[in-house]
Design a protein around this motif. Structure first.
Motif, PDB file in Angstrom:
ATOM      1  N   SER A   1       0.726  -1.329   0.076  1.00 21.12           N
ATOM      2  CA  SER A   1      -0.193   0.014   0.093  1.00 21.12           C
ATOM      3  C   SER A   1       0.670   1.622   0.139  1.00 21.12           C
ATOM      4  N   THR A   2       2.169   1.209   0.895  1.00 19.52           N
ATOM      5  CA  THR A   2       3.085   2.053   0.567  1.00 19.52           C
ATOM      6  C   THR A   2       4.214   2.179   0.002  1.00 19.52           C
ATOM      7  N   PRO A   3       5.309   3.076  -0.110  1.00 20.95           N
ATOM      8  CA  PRO A   3       6.729   2.620  -1.170  1.00 20.95           C
ATOM      9  C   PRO A   3       7.453   1.629   0.122  1.00 20.95           C
ATOM     10  N   GLN A   4       6.734   2.618   1.635  1.00 18.11           N
ATOM     11  CA  GLN A   4       7.903   1.316   2.583  1.00 18.11           C
ATOM     12  C   GLN A   4       7.713   0.001   2.394  1.00 18.11           C
ATOM     13  N   GLU A   5       6.435   0.029   2.510  1.00 18.40           N
ATOM     14  CA  GLU A   5       6.178  -1.337   2.467  1.00 18.40           C
ATOM     15  C   GLU A   5       6.535  -2.447   1.560  1.00 18.40           C
ATOM     16  N   MET A   6       6.361  -1.896  -0.014  1.00 17.39           N
ATOM     17  CA  MET A   6       6.835  -2.338  -0.885  1.00 17.39           C
ATOM     18  C   MET A   6       8.721  -2.716  -0.682  1.00 17.39           C
ATOM     19  N   MET A   7       9.294  -1.739  -0.797  1.00 12.12           N
ATOM     20  CA  MET A   7      10.350  -1.948  -0.240  1.00 12.12           C
ATOM     21  C   MET A   7      10.817  -3.287   1.112  1.00 12.12           C
ATOM     22  N   ASP A   8      10.225  -2.356   1.541  1.00 15.23           N
ATOM     23  CA  ASP A   8      10.123  -4.378   3.247  1.00 15.23           C
ATOM     24  C   ASP A   8       9.596  -5.383   2.321  1.00 15.23           C
ATOM     25  N   LYS A   9       8.985  -5.588   1.597  1.00 12.31           N
ATOM     26  CA  LYS A   9       8.672  -6.833   1.306  1.00 12.31           C
ATOM     27  C   LYS A   9       9.661  -7.514   0.322  1.00 12.31           C
ATOM     28  N   ILE A  10       9.998  -6.207  -0.713  1.00 11.11           N
ATOM     29  CA  ILE A  10      11.269  -7.053  -2.088  1.00 11.11           C
ATOM     30  C   ILE A  10      12.190  -7.547  -0.786  1.00 11.11           C
ATOM     31  N   ARG A  11      12.762  -6.865   0.153  1.00 11.32           N
ATOM     32  CA  ARG A  11      14.161  -7.456   1.054  1.00 11.32           C
ATOM     33  C   ARG A  11      13.784  -8.341   1.711  1.00 11.32           C
ATOM     34  N   TYR A  12      12.366  -8.666   1.620  1.00  5.76           N
ATOM     35  CA  TYR A  12      12.305  -9.821   2.895  1.00  5.76           C
ATOM     36  C   TYR A  12      12.510 -10.799   1.818  1.00  5.76           C
ATOM     37  N   TYR A  13      11.622 -10.456   0.368  1.00  2.45           N
ATOM     38  CA  TYR A  13      11.537 -11.587  -0.305  1.00  2.45           C
ATOM     39  C   TYR A  13      13.160 -12.083  -1.022  1.00  2.45           C
ATOM     40  N   LEU A  14      13.750 -11.280  -1.316  1.00  2.00           N
ATOM     41  CA  LEU A  14      14.942 -11.294  -1.374  1.00  2.00           C
ATOM     42  C   LEU A  14      15.879 -12.493  -0.665  1.00  2.00           C
ATOM     43  N   ALA A  15      16.140 -12.072   0.102  1.00  2.00           N
ATOM     44  CA  ALA A  15      16.256 -13.094   1.633  1.00  2.00           C
ATOM     45  C   ALA A  15      15.911 -13.890   1.666  1.00  2.00           C
ATOM     46  N   ASN A  16      13.684 -14.653   1.062  1.00  2.00           N
ATOM     47  CA  ASN A  16      13.547 -15.966   1.086  1.00  2.00           C
ATOM     48  C   ASN A  16      13.051 -16.436   0.396  1.00  2.00           C
ATOM     49  N   GLU A  17      14.602 -17.463  -0.638  1.00  2.00           N
ATOM     50  CA  GLU A  17      14.320 -17.405  -1.577  1.00  2.00           C
ATOM     51  C   GLU A  17      13.107 -19.022  -2.092  1.00  2.00           C
ATOM     52  N   GLU A  18      12.914 -19.395  -0.658  1.00  2.00           N
ATOM     53  CA  GLU A  18      11.826 -20.318  -1.199  1.00  2.00           C
ATOM     54  C   GLU A  18      10.406 -20.237  -0.941  1.00  2.00           C
ATOM     55  N   GLU A  19      10.084 -19.088  -0.205  1.00  4.26           N
ATOM     56  CA  GLU A  19       8.899 -18.585  -0.462  1.00  4.26           C
ATOM     57  C   GLU A  19       8.441 -17.502  -1.816  1.00  4.26           C
ATOM     58  N   ARG A  20       9.979 -17.326  -1.685  1.00  5.49           N
ATOM     59  CA  ARG A  20       9.803 -15.867  -3.740  1.00  5.49           C
ATOM     60  C   ARG A  20       8.851 -16.967  -4.045  1.00  5.49           C
ATOM     61  N   GLN A  21      10.122 -18.169  -4.642  1.00  2.63           N
ATOM     62  CA  GLN A  21       9.641 -19.365  -5.761  1.00  2.63           C
ATOM     63  C   GLN A  21       8.075 -20.166  -5.074  1.00  2.63           C
ATOM     64  N   ALA A  22       8.019 -20.229  -4.555  1.00  2.00           N
ATOM     65  CA  ALA A  22       6.628 -21.284  -4.237  1.00  2.00           C
ATOM     66  C   ALA A  22       5.884 -20.207  -4.659  1.00  2.00           C
ATOM     67  N   ILE A  23       5.399 -18.446  -4.634  1.00  4.37           N
ATOM     68  CA  ILE A  23       4.774 -17.814  -4.748  1.00  4.37           C
ATOM     69  C   ILE A  23       3.944 -17.727  -5.966  1.00  4.37           C
ATOM     70  N   ALA A  24       5.380 -17.660  -6.857  1.00  6.66           N
ATOM     71  CA  ALA A  24       5.254 -17.574  -8.409  1.00  6.66           C
ATOM     72  C   ALA A  24       5.575 -18.604  -9.292  1.00  6.66           C
ATOM     73  N   LEU A  25       5.653 -19.948  -8.585  1.00  4.10           N
ATOM     74  CA  LEU A  25       4.755 -20.942  -8.841  1.00  4.10           C
ATOM     75  C   LEU A  25       3.276 -20.829  -8.892  1.00  4.10           C
ATOM     76  N   LYS A  26       3.080 -20.545  -7.800  1.00  2.00           N
ATOM     77  CA  LYS A  26       1.759 -20.844  -7.393  1.00  2.00           C
ATOM     78  C   LYS A  26       0.726 -19.836  -8.399  1.00  2.00           C
ATOM     79  N   GLY A  27       1.311 -17.832  -8.453  1.00  3.99           N
ATOM     80  CA  GLY A  27       0.606 -17.353  -9.371  1.00  3.99           C
ATOM     81  C   GLY A  27       0.644 -17.601 -10.985  1.00  3.99           C
TER      82      GLY A  27
END
Length: 377
Positions: A328-354
């Motif tokens: 919803s906000t620029p800072q929330e976006m940045m926080d989620k970018i940092r999180y998913y770049l650091a958590n590869e398995e979660e990132r890939q799982a969401i990409a595959l489900k999408g």
């Protein structure tokens, strides 16, 4: 002491340079394995046959937008889907004599995409022949000053914006239906082999002012990663020149180029344009936008994690946190970018489900079949 007994020799300590080299090799192996696993899973999903859809014994005259790029890929997607789902398709565009063609061909349906440049008297004459007409609007709600004067000339109106449905019905249109666009698989699909592009974060789109104002707050943070922005007008962004070729200004990318960039990015940002923009919109009524844009489906079809700003109707298409990630906000976006770049398995799982959800529910044959079902049952 037995001659077979040998005292263990302790390993020599690694120098800092050797330690860094070893860690680099280990990370390389890990990243290579992770990337290979992702590409393999993407290949399995992408290779699944699509659900068979009924082929109707009808003749449709398809009237393309006549606007060229970037509308021509939409024309291709709709036209090829019609050809796979009907017995006969006559393809033309808004610059031709549609009355003469419809009179000669006598199709069961004349379907118009966009229709902004089509003389309305031609549609009126075609309806007078007893031929059903339909329009699929491409840019709601941004050009409603024009579309509000068009829709009454058609038997069926299809809009990709949920909030426009009631406005058109208030004008007396009895057949108004919500039908968003989708992913066209010949254009948007994951890169299965090693991708020629490797980015942490991508954004592809025009620099509307709401996007410029959003990004300017967090550009230094965003560019800490391997981030690339593509699209026209990005010279509006303050200090754009500081980032060199990481902001590609004034470049139109084909769907195929866009899909390769999407698939080669760990995260793709989808920031919708604003429904309030005096410089570009023709939306005097300020009809708000609740529905996802076409990029929503195209990004997901490319097999990457999508970070999208919140739209009210987005959960009707993808489950937030499972198939897509929202902010919803620029800072929330940045926080989620940092999180998913650091958590590869979660990132890939969401990409595959999408991707899986897109292939199941959000392709153009599915949308066109829905349109034909509404009209013909």
């Amino acid at each position: 002491m037995s001659k077979d007994f040998i005292l263990p020799v302790p390993p020599l300590p690694l120098t800092p340079a050797e330690q860094a080299k070893l860690e680099g090799r280990l990370n390389g192996f890990k990243n290579g394995y992770s990337e290979g696993y992702l590409r393999g899973r993407l290949a399995i999903l992408d290779g699944r046959p699509e659900e068979p859809l009924p082929v109707r014994d009808i003749h449709v005259m398809y009237v393309g937008s006549g606007k060229g790029y970037p509308y021509s890929p939409l024309d291709e997607a709709v036209l090829t889907s019609l050809q796979s789902l009907t017995a006969e398709v006559t393809a033309t565009d808004v610059h031709q004599n549609l009355v003469e063609l419809a009179g000669a061909k006598r199709p069961h349906l004349v379907l118009v995409l966009d229709g902004m440049e089509l003389p309305l008297e031609q549609i009126d004459q075609i309806r007078g022949m007893g031929i059903r007409t339909a329009i699929w609007l491409t840019d709601d709600p941004y050009y409603t000053d024009f579309t509000l004067g068009i829709v009454n000339h058609y038997d069926y109106v299809f809009t990709l914006e949920q909030n426009c449905v009631e406005y058109y019905r208030q004008l007396g249109c009895t057949e108004v239906h919500y039908l968003p666009f989708a992913a066209y698989r010949p254009h948007y699909r994951p890169t299965i082999s090693r991708t020629p592009i490797a980015r942490d974060v991508s954004f592809i789109g025009s620099a509307y002012w709401n996007r410029v104002n959003f990004f300017r707050e967090i550009m230094p943070q965003l560019m800490e990663f391997n981030t690339v922005i593509n699209g026209i007008w990005w010279d509006r962004l303050p200090d754009a020149q500081l980032y060199g070729d990481r902001i590609e200004i004034g470049k139109w990318m084909s769907p195929q180029e866009t899909a390769v960039a999407y698939s080669g990015s760990k995260i793709v940002i989808n920031l919708h344009r604003s429904h309030v923009d005096d410089a570009f919109n023709n939306n005097t009524l300020a009809i708000s936008a609740a529905s996802p844009n076409p990029r929503t489906f195209e990004i997901a079809a490319s097999g990457t994690l999508q970070l999208s700003d919140v739209r009210d109707d987005l959960p009707s298409f993808y489950k937030p946190g499972e198939e897509i990630v929202t902010f919803s906000t620029p800072q929330e976006m940045m926080d989620k970018i940092r999180y998913y770049l650091a958590n590869e398995e979660e990132r890939q799982a969401i990409a595959l489900k999408g991707l899986e959800r897109t292939l199941r529910d959000h392709t153009y044959p599915k949308r066109v079949n829905q349109l034909l079902t509404i009209i013909f049952g």
